[in-house]
Design a protein around this motif. Structure first.
Motif, PDB file in Angstrom:
ATOM      1  N   GLU A 266      -3.130   1.845   6.108  1.00  0.00           N
ATOM      2  CA  GLU A 266      -1.666   1.708   6.367  1.00  0.00           C
ATOM      3  C   GLU A 266      -0.660   1.516   5.296  1.00  0.00           C
ATOM      4  O   GLU A 266      -0.769   0.529   4.749  1.00  0.00           O
ATOM      5  CB  GLU A 266      -1.395   0.812   7.641  1.00  0.00           C
ATOM      6  CG  GLU A 266      -2.219   1.101   8.946  1.00  0.00           C
ATOM      7  CD  GLU A 266      -3.580   0.397   8.864  1.00  0.00           C
ATOM      8  OE1 GLU A 266      -4.200   0.683   9.779  1.00  0.00           O
ATOM      9  OE2 GLU A 266      -3.849  -0.106   7.755  1.00  0.00           O
ATOM     10  N   ASP A 267       0.387   2.477   4.996  1.00  0.00           N
ATOM     11  CA  ASP A 267       0.969   2.352   3.879  1.00  0.00           C
ATOM     12  C   ASP A 267       2.266   1.065   4.302  1.00  0.00           C
ATOM     13  O   ASP A 267       2.471   1.019   5.353  1.00  0.00           O
ATOM     14  CB  ASP A 267       1.570   3.578   3.372  1.00  0.00           C
ATOM     15  CG  ASP A 267       2.361   4.248   4.501  1.00  0.00           C
ATOM     16  OD1 ASP A 267       2.128   3.985   5.734  1.00  0.00           O
ATOM     17  OD2 ASP A 267       3.515   5.083   4.302  1.00  0.00           O
ATOM     18  N   GLY A 268       2.824   0.760   3.171  1.00  0.00           N
ATOM     19  CA  GLY A 268       3.683  -0.535   3.428  1.00  0.00           C
ATOM     20  C   GLY A 268       3.245  -1.820   3.287  1.00  0.00           C
ATOM     21  O   GLY A 268       2.214  -1.979   2.229  1.00  0.00           O
ATOM     22  N   LEU A 269       3.891  -2.936   3.540  1.00  0.00           N
ATOM     23  CA  LEU A 269       3.779  -4.137   3.347  1.00  0.00           C
ATOM     24  C   LEU A 269       2.553  -4.609   4.397  1.00  0.00           C
ATOM     25  O   LEU A 269       2.901  -4.748   5.561  1.00  0.00           O
ATOM     26  CB  LEU A 269       4.720  -5.185   3.013  1.00  0.00           C
ATOM     27  CG  LEU A 269       4.550  -6.673   2.679  1.00  0.00           C
ATOM     28  CD1 LEU A 269       4.371  -6.458   1.215  1.00  0.00           C
ATOM     29  CD2 LEU A 269       5.868  -7.176   2.811  1.00  0.00           C
ATOM     30  N   ARG A 270       1.505  -5.057   3.954  1.00  0.00           N
ATOM     31  CA  ARG A 270       0.431  -5.667   4.660  1.00  0.00           C
ATOM     32  C   ARG A 270      -0.241  -7.122   4.511  1.00  0.00           C
ATOM     33  O   ARG A 270      -0.033  -7.260   3.177  1.00  0.00           O
ATOM     34  CB  ARG A 270      -0.776  -4.588   5.034  1.00  0.00           C
ATOM     35  CG  ARG A 270      -0.631  -3.072   5.335  1.00  0.00           C
ATOM     36  CD  ARG A 270       0.179  -2.759   6.436  1.00  0.00           C
ATOM     37  NE  ARG A 270      -0.813  -3.320   7.606  1.00  0.00           N
ATOM     38  CZ  ARG A 270      -0.366  -3.415   8.881  1.00  0.00           C
ATOM     39  NH1 ARG A 270       0.671  -2.981   9.353  1.00  0.00           N
ATOM     40  NH2 ARG A 270      -1.488  -3.632   9.791  1.00  0.00           N
ATOM     41  N   TRP A 271      -0.459  -7.669   5.324  1.00  0.00           N
ATOM     42  CA  TRP A 271      -1.099  -9.053   5.085  1.00  0.00           C
ATOM     43  C   TRP A 271      -2.663  -9.290   5.634  1.00  0.00           C
ATOM     44  O   TRP A 271      -2.968  -8.759   6.740  1.00  0.00           O
ATOM     45  CB  TRP A 271      -0.319 -10.012   5.815  1.00  0.00           C
ATOM     46  CG  TRP A 271      -0.662 -11.788   5.523  1.00  0.00           C
ATOM     47  CD1 TRP A 271      -0.387 -12.171   4.415  1.00  0.00           C
ATOM     48  CD2 TRP A 271      -1.550 -12.297   6.251  1.00  0.00           C
ATOM     49  NE1 TRP A 271      -0.964 -13.488   4.172  1.00  0.00           N
ATOM     50  CE2 TRP A 271      -1.713 -13.514   5.368  1.00  0.00           C
ATOM     51  CE3 TRP A 271      -2.247 -12.109   7.407  1.00  0.00           C
ATOM     52  CZ2 TRP A 271      -2.397 -14.474   5.973  1.00  0.00           C
ATOM     53  CZ3 TRP A 271      -3.220 -13.145   7.851  1.00  0.00           C
ATOM     54  CH2 TRP A 271      -3.206 -14.420   6.894  1.00  0.00           C
ATOM     55  N   VAL A 272      -3.313  -9.849   4.617  1.00  0.00           N
ATOM     56  CA  VAL A 272      -4.781  -9.918   4.994  1.00  0.00           C
ATOM     57  C   VAL A 272      -5.006 -11.437   4.695  1.00  0.00           C
ATOM     58  O   VAL A 272      -4.357 -12.344   4.024  1.00  0.00           O
ATOM     59  CB  VAL A 272      -5.569  -8.916   4.389  1.00  0.00           C
ATOM     60  CG1 VAL A 272      -5.450  -7.530   5.016  1.00  0.00           C
ATOM     61  CG2 VAL A 272      -5.564  -9.003   2.956  1.00  0.00           C
ATOM     62  N   ASN A 273      -6.326 -11.804   4.986  1.00  0.00           N
ATOM     63  CA  ASN A 273      -6.955 -13.111   4.443  1.00  0.00           C
ATOM     64  C   ASN A 273      -6.645 -13.221   3.099  1.00  0.00           C
ATOM     65  O   ASN A 273      -6.908 -12.399   2.184  1.00  0.00           O
ATOM     66  CB  ASN A 273      -8.330 -13.209   4.646  1.00  0.00           C
ATOM     67  CG  ASN A 273      -8.915 -14.554   4.590  1.00  0.00           C
ATOM     68  OD1 ASN A 273      -8.280 -15.291   3.876  1.00  0.00           O
ATOM     69  ND2 ASN A 273      -9.836 -15.010   5.199  1.00  0.00           N
ATOM     70  N   PRO A 274      -5.924 -14.253   2.614  1.00  0.00           N
ATOM     71  CA  PRO A 274      -5.596 -14.509   1.114  1.00  0.00           C
ATOM     72  C   PRO A 274      -7.140 -14.793   0.472  1.00  0.00           C
ATOM     73  O   PRO A 274      -6.647 -14.663  -0.853  1.00  0.00           O
ATOM     74  CB  PRO A 274      -4.454 -15.608   1.189  1.00  0.00           C
ATOM     75  CG  PRO A 274      -4.911 -16.300   2.443  1.00  0.00           C
ATOM     76  CD  PRO A 274      -5.284 -15.336   3.336  1.00  0.00           C
TER      77      PRO A 274
ATOM     78  N   VAL B 153       0.903  -1.091  -0.036  1.00  0.00           N
ATOM     79  CA  VAL B 153       0.086  -0.122   0.171  1.00  0.00           C
ATOM     80  C   VAL B 153       0.910   1.201  -0.227  1.00  0.00           C
ATOM     81  O   VAL B 153       1.723   1.483   0.824  1.00  0.00           O
ATOM     82  CB  VAL B 153      -0.936  -0.026   1.355  1.00  0.00           C
ATOM     83  CG1 VAL B 153      -1.990   1.179   1.296  1.00  0.00           C
ATOM     84  CG2 VAL B 153      -1.667  -1.256   1.261  1.00  0.00           C
ATOM     85  N   ALA B 154       0.891   1.906  -0.900  1.00  0.00           N
ATOM     86  CA  ALA B 154       1.866   3.367  -1.227  1.00  0.00           C
ATOM     87  C   ALA B 154       0.845   4.372  -0.618  1.00  0.00           C
ATOM     88  O   ALA B 154      -0.496   4.375  -0.092  1.00  0.00           O
ATOM     89  CB  ALA B 154       1.918   3.594  -2.731  1.00  0.00           C
ATOM     90  N   PRO B 155       1.814   5.235   0.096  1.00  0.00           N
ATOM     91  CA  PRO B 155       0.958   6.714   0.504  1.00  0.00           C
ATOM     92  C   PRO B 155       0.033   7.228  -0.370  1.00  0.00           C
ATOM     93  O   PRO B 155       0.338   7.319  -1.612  1.00  0.00           O
ATOM     94  CB  PRO B 155       2.145   7.488   0.843  1.00  0.00           C
ATOM     95  CG  PRO B 155       3.427   6.451   0.934  1.00  0.00           C
ATOM     96  CD  PRO B 155       3.148   5.505  -0.025  1.00  0.00           C
ATOM     97  N   GLY B 156      -1.174   7.715  -0.028  1.00  0.00           N
ATOM     98  CA  GLY B 156      -2.136   8.209  -0.612  1.00  0.00           C
ATOM     99  C   GLY B 156      -3.085   7.099  -1.368  1.00  0.00           C
ATOM    100  O   GLY B 156      -3.805   7.611  -2.451  1.00  0.00           O
TER     101      GLY B 156
END
Length: 341
Positions: free
Chosen positions: A134-142, A114-117
């Motif tokens: 939230e920006d950065g690398l995130r993990w959710v239910n695949p 997820v990039a800023p903006g």
């Protein structure tokens, strides 16, 4: 084709390359005074069925390491199976390695950058499960689907619209709107295409404002598009907010970038503006001349320079008014006799 107001002053004031005729509108529509909001005939949009809430997500760094470890473990189990001679353990190692590798790969499919903006709208089998901001690398239910939506500030500029103002005069106008997505859930599920929705509603609001007010008001107390740019743009912002609120969009600023009479009546309106300017200028000249004549007569009487009867005062007033109000240089006439010869 952009045709500006025939008056040179108005053209510079309303041209798109010059500062617009309005100032920046308050960035939050709720801060606009209630009396002004109540005076705007804004459409009533349906209440939203879904609103944004945070999706359950975790940091993607650990999930990435575990996924890579699972892939390595699966590959190692398959490699170890080649060294086993017994059929049963060998098959178990191969099947287990494949299952571990597939599970790790499936888990890694839940990683998102997820990039800023930007934001990710998360759905699980068609049901909204939240939004990742939230920006950065995130993990959710695949097993969920993630739709990317930009929350950055955007500009939308309408084309030059030709409408009739409140007096029926054809005018041309265009506007620019600064906006961004505030509620990603409403932008995704309440409207079909929020970009097209904002464009259409912006044009509708500009047209509605244009037909509600005249370009120039004949009544001094009435609002006009040219003379009351601040009030008109505030009303435009309120109406825009009411129209696009259902799509989760926030209006930051609105501004007219082009405002002019249509070409077919531009020359006639130029003559009207010129006549009004001439009358206003003459009024100012006469008011100033009367003040100067009054001051001159007062100084003469105060200092006792000369005694003037009523007839001589009238002649002096007449001569001074001609000199001060005339648009040409006066030609002096020397009187070699007395005033009465």
């Amino acid at each position: 084709m952009s045709v500006h107001d025939p008056s040179a002053h108005d053209a510079s004031a309303h041209d798109a390359s010059a500062p617009g005729p309005s100032t920046a509108v308050r960035p939050v529509a709720d801060s606009i005074p209630d009396p002004l909001a109540d005076s705007v005939d804004a459409p009533e949009m349906p209440a939203p069925r879904v609103t944004e809430f945070p999706a359950h997500s975790v940091g993607g760094g650990l999930a990435l390491l575990l996924g890579l470890g699972g892939l390595a473990a699966g590959a190692g189990m398959i490699a170890a199976a080649t060294a086993v001679t017994a059929t049963g353990p060998k098959a178990a190692l191969i099947v287990g390695g494949i299952l571990v590798a597939l599970s790790a790969f499936l888990a890694m499919c839940g990683l998102n950058t997820v990039a800023p903006g930007e934001a990710r709208v998360v759905q699980l089998f068609g049901r909204y499960r939240g939004t990742i901001r939230e920006d950065g690398l995130r993990w959710v239910n695949p097993f969920t689907s993630r739709e990317k939506i930009s929350t950055r500030v955007r500009n939308h500029e309408t084309a030059v619209l030709k409408v009739n103002d409140a007096y029926g005069n054809p005018i041309e106008l265009a506007a620019v709107v600064v906006w961004n997505v505030q509620d990603t859930a409403q932008a995704s599920f309440e409207v079909d295409d929020f970009l097209e929705f904002v464009a259409t509603q912006t044009e509708a609001a500009v047209r509605h404002i244009a037909i509600e007010y005249p370009y120039d008001s004949h009544d001094e107390d009435g609002l006009s598009l040219r003379g009351n740019a601040e009030e008109i743009t505030e009303k435009l912002a309120i109406e825009l907010h009411a129209r696009v609120e259902a799509a989760g969009v926030r209006i930051i600023e609105s501004r007219f970038t082009h405002l002019a009479y249509a070409p077919e009546i531009a020359s006639a309106m130029l003559q009207r503006q010129q006549a009004g300017a001439v009358v206003a200028a003459r009024r100012e000249i006469v008011d100033g001349a009367v003040g100067m004549v009054e001051a001159a007569l007062g100084r003469i009487a105060e200092q006792g320079i000369v005694e003037l009867d009523e007839e001589r005062k009238a002649a002096m007033v007449s001569n001074l008014m001609v000199v001060l109000c005339g648009d040409r240089a006066p030609q002096p006439v020397l009187n070699t006799g007395t005033l009465y010869q």
